[in-house]
Write a protein that holds these residues in place. Structure first.
Motif, PDB file in Angstrom:
ATOM      1  N   LYS A  23       0.665   6.092 -10.286  1.00  0.00           N
ATOM      2  CA  LYS A  23       0.079   6.926  -9.237  1.00  0.00           C
ATOM      3  C   LYS A  23       0.677   6.681  -7.874  1.00  0.00           C
ATOM      4  N   ILE A  24       0.949   5.411  -7.565  1.00  0.00           N
ATOM      5  CA  ILE A  24       1.286   5.114  -6.170  1.00  0.00           C
ATOM      6  C   ILE A  24       2.720   4.671  -5.959  1.00  0.00           C
ATOM      7  N   LEU A  39      -4.426   5.215   1.070  1.00  0.00           N
ATOM      8  CA  LEU A  39      -3.141   5.862   0.783  1.00  0.00           C
ATOM      9  C   LEU A  39      -2.962   7.180   1.532  1.00  0.00           C
ATOM     10  N   ALA A  40      -4.068   7.836   1.823  1.00  0.00           N
ATOM     11  CA  ALA A  40      -3.980   9.104   2.546  1.00  0.00           C
ATOM     12  C   ALA A  40      -3.433   8.911   3.960  1.00  0.00           C
ATOM     13  N   ILE A  98      -2.045   2.558 -12.131  1.00  0.00           N
ATOM     14  CA  ILE A  98      -1.965   2.549 -10.673  1.00  0.00           C
ATOM     15  C   ILE A  98      -0.518   2.680 -10.229  1.00  0.00           C
ATOM     16  N   LYS A 119       4.405   9.044   2.744  1.00  0.00           N
ATOM     17  CA  LYS A 119       4.808   9.181   1.330  1.00  0.00           C
ATOM     18  C   LYS A 119       6.098   8.418   1.079  1.00  0.00           C
ATOM     19  N   ILE A 134     -10.768   0.700  -5.981  1.00  0.00           N
ATOM     20  CA  ILE A 134      -9.878   1.825  -6.204  1.00  0.00           C
ATOM     21  C   ILE A 134     -10.114   3.009  -5.263  1.00  0.00           C
ATOM     22  N   GLU A 135     -11.385   3.316  -4.998  1.00  0.00           N
ATOM     23  CA  GLU A 135     -11.638   4.457  -4.105  1.00  0.00           C
ATOM     24  C   GLU A 135     -11.151   4.180  -2.690  1.00  0.00           C
ATOM     25  N   GLU A 136     -11.432   2.948  -2.239  1.00  0.00           N
ATOM     26  CA  GLU A 136     -10.970   2.591  -0.894  1.00  0.00           C
ATOM     27  C   GLU A 136      -9.447   2.633  -0.822  1.00  0.00           C
ATOM     28  N   ILE A 137      -8.812   2.150  -1.881  1.00  0.00           N
ATOM     29  CA  ILE A 137      -7.354   2.150  -1.894  1.00  0.00           C
ATOM     30  C   ILE A 137      -6.817   3.573  -1.819  1.00  0.00           C
ATOM     31  N   GLU A 138      -7.441   4.451  -2.597  1.00  0.00           N
ATOM     32  CA  GLU A 138      -6.985   5.844  -2.552  1.00  0.00           C
ATOM     33  C   GLU A 138      -7.148   6.441  -1.158  1.00  0.00           C
ATOM     34  N   SER A 139      -8.247   6.093  -0.507  1.00  0.00           N
ATOM     35  CA  SER A 139      -8.437   6.602   0.855  1.00  0.00           C
ATOM     36  C   SER A 139      -7.397   6.032   1.806  1.00  0.00           C
TER      37      SER A 139
END
Ligand code: ADP
Ligand code: MG
Length: 452
Positions: free
Chosen positions: A195-196, A169-170, A192, A174, A162-167
């Motif tokens: 969120k995405i 996404l940055a 999820i 959008k 999850i953390e890697e995925i969030e990174s």
């Protein structure tokens, strides 16, 4: 249910036809219209229901081939799965000229990936860790991304990406299409999604699909390996995956089976990437009838015509059970799922209620065959040359069959990778084949050859 109902190009319909897909699977019929319109989708469908083609057809539809920039990114939980997805995408893209699909996963040379990235690509398939590494280094640029896909999204979540995925996404625009694919559907996936994704359409097909034709047989036993061999002697499966809960068990079980004249290989997280590949190739090309695997190592692999799945240990959750047994009985074929449990594991089998599909059986009905053996049909030859040497399957076939060589029928599956190729040879012709390749040439060049 016909693909021609969709607004697809002629090339795409032609490709679908050439792949032998007569009609859409349930998930394709329900998800593709929205995907082709550019909407976000959360799709849940059981293993083997054609999810890869669903997003593959979707992402190719939105791709502008003339624009040589990364437009689609497919994130997968493991390298094997990424490899399989990339292969399937290449099949789907085969009539679309000049499409470049690049795989970026851990366990591969970073430098080589850098070089490939310099030449750009349209589609990236990879694992989150390695993708993020490239994003951080600036070697991967996603500002033109149109479609972002999470395959086996449920698994990615429980593997803690999850953390890697969030990174990741940055780094993506959008404004994009985001698709989530999963075999299970739970709170976390929905979280999820919120969120995405934007206004995602939720498609869940499990209930409407014709269930895989799997018979579930549970055997209580105090000696699992002995019972397992009796099961093989009774059902005579041609190819089997046995699941264990730990790497160590996978290794040990494979070794004990070999001692008992059951040819088996293990696949688990401790193997190097090339070793994993050797094992998977040998299982898929029938050079070993039995694969002992941990869940992570076997996730997402689509091996056709698997005749039996064995739960040597009961999985910790029912979802894992579904994932494991979903590998047999694919595309309408009959499959058998065997589960072994000891007196200590009775509690763990309670969720599985007996009915005509779930059978609780007595070990006594199994056959005892003291001389029972399971030997492979083929042996694998490795050739130290591959795509980079412009080798094609036809070249290998030619080298083996030319000049009064082998009959085509004695040659099995041929797999060509960048720097290596594998060819399955019927057992009794292995020496002849080995000599022929060792002394001969492929594309006018000599290559090292060895027997796996
Ligand atoms: P999933 O990801 O849902 O587990 P896969 O995408 O690996 O399943 O697909 C399983 C198999 O079904 C693959 O071999 C694929 O080529 C095949 N397949 C996909 N779509 C169709 C279709 N419409 N008709 C027939 N076979 C299909
Ligand atoms: Mg899949």
């Amino acid at each position: 249910m016909n693909f021609s109902k969709l607004p697809l190009t002629k090339e795409m319909l032609q490709t679908i036809d050439s792949l032998g897909y007569k009609e859409m699977t349930a998930i394709q019929a329900q998800a593709l219209p929205a995907i082709l319109q550019g909407g976000d989708v959360v799709a849940q469908a059981k293993t083997g229901s054609g999810k890869t083609a669903t997003f593959g057809i979707g992402l190719l539809h939105h791709l502008d081939v003339k624009k040589f920039r990364v437009q689609s990114l497919v994130l997968c939980p493991t390298r094997e799965l990424a490899n399989q997805v990339a292969k399937e995408l290449r099949r789907i893209a085969r009539f679309t000229h000049n499409i470049k699909i690049l795989m970026l996963t851990g366990g591969e040379s970073f430098g080589k990936q850098l070089a490939s990235l310099e030449h750009q690509a349209h589609i990236i398939v990879g694992t989150p860790g390695r993708i993020l590494k490239h994003l951080n280094k600036g070697s991967l640029e996603l500002s033109n991304l149109k479609t972002l896909i999470f395959d086996e999204a449920d698994r990615m979540l429980d593997m803690g990406f999850i953390e890697e995925i969030e990174s990741v996404l940055a780094f993506v625009p959008k404004e994009r299409q985001t698709l989530l694919f999963s075999a299970t559907y739970d709170e976390e996936i929905l979280e999820i999604s919120k969120k995405i994704q934007n206004n995602a359409l939720h498609v869940k097909t499990t209930e409407q699909e014709v269930a895989n034709k799997i018979t579930h047989k549970f055997y209580k036993t105090e000696n699992k390996i002995e019972t397992l061999i009796k099961i093989f002697a009774t059902y005579q499966p041609t190819n089997v995956i046995i699941f264990t809960n730990t790497k160590l068990q996978a290794k040990e079980l494979a070794a004990s089976l070999v001692q008992n004249k059951i040819d088996a290989l293990a696949i688990h997280g401790d193997l190097e990437q090339y070793e994993r590949n050797d094992v998977l190739v040998q299982f898929a090309n029938k050079s070993t009838p039995v694969l002992v695997a941990t869940d992570v190592a076997a996730r997402g692999l689509d091996i056709k015509e698997l005749s039996m799945v064995v739960n040597y240990d009961l999985p910790h959750t029912q979802e894992t059970y579904i994932h494991r047994v979903g590998r047999t009985g694919r595309a309408g074929a009959e499959g058998v799922a065997i589960t072994l449990y000891s007196a200590y594991e009775i509690e763990k089998v309670q969720p599985y209620e007996a009915d005509e599909k779930y059978q609780f059986l007595d070990e006594e009905i199994l056959q005892k065959e003291p001389d029972f053996e399971m030997k492979p049909e083929y042996v694998t030859l490795v050739i130290e040359g591959g795509k980079k040497d412009k080798i094609r399957a036809g070249d290998i076939l030619g080298a083996l069959t030319g000049d009064a060589g082998l009959q085509g029928a004695s040659i099995g599956k041929i797999d060509i990778y960048d720097r290596q190729s594998y060819v399955a040879i019927e057992n009794r012709y292995i020496d002849e084949a080995y000599k022929k390749l060792k002394n001969g040439k492929i594309k006018n060049k000599k290559f090292s050859v060895w027997i796996l």
